[in-house]
Design a protein around this motif. Structure first.
Motif, short mmCIF file in Angstrom:
data_model
loop_
_atom_site.label_atom_id
_atom_site.label_comp_id
_atom_site.label_asym_id
_atom_site.label_seq_id
_atom_site.Cartn_x
_atom_site.Cartn_y
_atom_site.Cartn_z
N LYS A 1 0.83 -1.20 0.00
CA LYS A 1 0.00 0.00 0.00
C LYS A 1 0.87 1.26 0.00
CE LYS A 1 -3.83 2.22 2.40
NZ LYS A 1 -4.75 2.18 3.56
N ALA A 2 1.95 1.23 0.74
CA ALA A 2 2.86 2.37 0.76
C ALA A 2 3.49 2.61 -0.60
CB ALA A 2 3.94 2.15 1.82
N GLN A 3 3.83 1.50 -1.28
CA GLN A 3 4.40 1.64 -2.62
C GLN A 3 3.39 2.25 -3.59
OE1 GLN A 3 6.05 -2.07 -3.96
NE2 GLN A 3 7.27 -2.37 -2.10
N VAL A 4 2.11 1.80 -3.49
CA VAL A 4 1.06 2.36 -4.35
C VAL A 4 0.88 3.84 -4.07
CG1 VAL A 4 -1.40 2.29 -4.89
CG2 VAL A 4 -0.12 0.16 -4.63
N ASP A 5 0.88 4.22 -2.79
CA ASP A 5 0.73 5.63 -2.44
C ASP A 5 1.89 6.46 -2.98
OD1 ASP A 5 -1.61 5.05 -1.14
OD2 ASP A 5 -0.69 4.89 0.85
N LEU B 1 2.99 10.23 -9.60
CA LEU B 1 2.12 10.53 -10.73
C LEU B 1 1.54 11.94 -10.64
CD1 LEU B 1 0.73 9.54 -13.30
CD2 LEU B 1 -1.10 8.61 -11.88
N ASP B 2 1.14 12.32 -9.40
CA ASP B 2 0.61 13.68 -9.21
C ASP B 2 1.67 14.73 -9.51
OD1 ASP B 2 -1.83 12.64 -8.49
OD2 ASP B 2 -1.44 12.69 -6.34
#
Length: 233
Positions: free
Chosen positions: A59-63, A69-70
């Motif tokens: 989950k941390a990697q996805v965040d 990306l932002d």
């Protein structure tokens, strides 16, 4: 366990139920061992998170990827805005250069036409001298034909004569060189054209040199006294 583990458990259960249904149809211990070995191979190939820490790490990697990306999206938008500003600045620069070039062309054209007008003035004076000196009519007619060609060239370039005689004096297009006492005309009316003036489009190429009218101021008291003296005598 996290939410990501439930589908794996479901798969384990489905595989176990399928194997159990197959076991009910098996005959002998050897068949049971083969099915059991196949089951172990399938379950060993499944890679599920071992604990909640693995789920948190993913989950941390996805965040982190979302944040990257932002940032990339913001940088892209900023570059697009810079490009728009650069295009707008270039368009303004192009318009200024076109305007500057057009103004320079008009100035050069006006300078050339002024030289042409000076030649025409000299030519017209030569025609008048030829008429006064009694030159042959054929010669005078030829000179007047050349003068008409001058006018045609000027007209084709947008050069027009400024109206002078009997028109109100306009300081924008007329230069007054003198006055003439006239009672039969309104004051500041052009009475004589000394040199022709010309317009190039809406701009004055050369102002006309003129003489304008001026009212005669009379002293009524002195006139009466003079009349009385004349009658007495």
């Amino acid at each position: 366990m996290g939410c990501g583990v439930d589908p794996l458990l479901n798969r384990y259960v489905i595989i176990w139920l399928l194997n159990f249904s197959e076991l009910s149809n098996l005959e002998g211990e050897d068949d049971y061992k083969e099915v059991r070995e196949d089951e172990m191979k399938e379950t060993s190939q499944l890679k599920a998170p071992e604990n909640d820490n693995d789920v948190i790490s993913l989950k941390a990697q996805v965040d982190a990827l979302k944040r990257d990306l932002d940032k990339t999206s913001e940088a892209s938008n900023a570059n697009i805005n810079k490009l728009k500003y650069m295009m707008a600045d270039f368009d303004n620069y192009r318009k200024q250069m076109e305007k500057h070039l057009g103004s320079k062309i008009e100035t050069s054209k006006a300078d050339l036409l002024l030289k042409f007008l000076n030649i025409k003035d000299d030519f017209l004076r030569a025609v008048e001298m030829a008429k006064q000196s009694g030159s042959e009519p054929v010669v005078i007619e030829g000179l007047e034909g050349i003068s008409r060609n001058f006018d045609n060239v000027l007209n084709s370039e947008g050069v027009l004569e400024i109206e002078t005689v009997s028109t109100p004096f306009d300081p924008n297009i007329h230069d007054a060189l003198g006055f003439s006492d006239r009672d039969d005309l309104p004051e500041n009316t052009v009475t004589t054209e000394i040199r022709k003036g010309y317009l190039l489009g809406n701009k004055v190429l050369r102002p006309a040199l003129v003489e304008i009218s001026k009212k005669i101021v009379k002293n009524i008291v002195n006139d009466r006294e003079n009349i009385e003296k004349e009658t007495e005598n």
